[in-house]
Design an enzyme around this catalytic site. Structure first.
Site, PDB file in Angstrom:
ATOM      1  N   HIS A 179       6.290  11.427  13.203  1.00 57.97           N
ATOM      2  CA  HIS A 179       7.013  12.697  13.211  1.00 57.97           C
ATOM      3  C   HIS A 179       8.142  12.628  12.183  1.00 57.97           C
ATOM      4  CE1 HIS A 179       5.771  13.993  17.576  1.00 57.97           C
ATOM      5  NE2 HIS A 179       4.739  13.757  16.782  1.00 57.97           N
TER       6      HIS A 179
ATOM      7  N   CYS B 156      10.671  16.244  20.133  1.00 60.66           N
ATOM      8  CA  CYS B 156       9.878  15.912  21.318  1.00 60.66           C
ATOM      9  C   CYS B 156      10.578  14.762  22.055  1.00 60.66           C
ATOM     10  CB  CYS B 156       8.457  15.516  20.908  1.00 60.66           C
ATOM     11  SG  CYS B 156       8.351  13.922  20.064  1.00 60.66           S
TER      12      CYS B 156
ATOM     13  N   GLU C 134      11.261  13.204  12.330  1.00 55.95           N
ATOM     14  CA  GLU C 134      12.490  12.537  12.776  1.00 55.95           C
ATOM     15  C   GLU C 134      12.331  11.016  12.731  1.00 55.95           C
ATOM     16  OE1 GLU C 134      10.715  14.941  14.343  1.00 55.95           O
ATOM     17  OE2 GLU C 134      11.885  15.816  15.969  1.00 55.95           O
TER      18      GLU C 134
ATOM     19  N   CYS D 204      10.911  11.522  19.949  1.00 56.60           N
ATOM     20  CA  CYS D 204      11.935  11.582  18.902  1.00 56.60           C
ATOM     21  C   CYS D 204      13.336  11.628  19.496  1.00 56.60           C
ATOM     22  CB  CYS D 204      11.688  12.778  17.999  1.00 56.60           C
ATOM     23  SG  CYS D 204      10.215  12.582  16.985  1.00 56.60           S
TER      24      CYS D 204
HETATM   25 ZN   LIG Z   1       8.698  14.049  17.755  1.00 57.95          ZN
END
Ligand SMILES: [Zn+2]
Length: 152
Positions: free
Chosen positions: A53, A83, A55, A86
């Site tokens: 992801h 999410c 992040e 993260c």
């Molecule tokens: Zn994430």
């Protein structure tokens, strides 16, 4: 010091992710002096990595640059609500402030879902600012998923 949002940089990363066929999410990490330390977009498909992801990639790059597993005093901007994975990574990295754009009813883990920062087991809680350039981030996501439906 006047506030300068770096969400434009995150949105540029999100657009670049969309162009690569990735879900358009972008993130940028800024140090206490207001310098960009790392920026990234989603690369889960390209890297065959469900943890890639925006992040996580930005945190990895920033930590490598800083030479520490902690990013004390650093801020993270991301176009979409992080999410749970993260959010946990942000807490572990000791990110000072989290600025995010669109809320994510499907996978968000900050203001809804797991609400990671609300756990007593979360040892570091960043200051959270939501809704930063949310419309632009939402528009990108909607266009991406609309295009996907037409394409497939
Ligand atoms: Zn994430």
């Amino acid at each position: 010091m006047t506030f300068r949002s770096f969400m434009d940089v995150a949105l540029t990363e999100a657009r670049a992710a969309a162009a690569r066929g990735e879900v358009p999410v972008g993130a940028v990490i800024v140090d206490a002096a207001g310098q960009v330390v790392a920026q990234a977009g989603n690369r889960t498909r390209e890297l065959h990595d469900p943890t890639a992801h925006a992040e996580v990639l930005a945190i990895r790059a920033a930590c490598a640059k800083v030479g520490s597993e902690r990013l004390v005093g650093h801020d993270l901007y991301v176009t979409l609500e992080p999410c749970a994975m993260c959010a946990a990574a942000l807490a572990s990295a000791r990110i000072a402030r989290l600025y995010y754009g669109a809320s994510d009813p499907k996978s968000g883990g900050v203001a809804q879902g797991a609400r990671v920062f609300a756990h007593p087991q979360c040892h570091h809680v960043p200051q959270v600012y939501d809704g930063i350039d949310a419309t632009a981030a939402e528009r990108l996501l909607k266009a991406f998923f609309a295009g996907k439906r037409e394409g497939n």
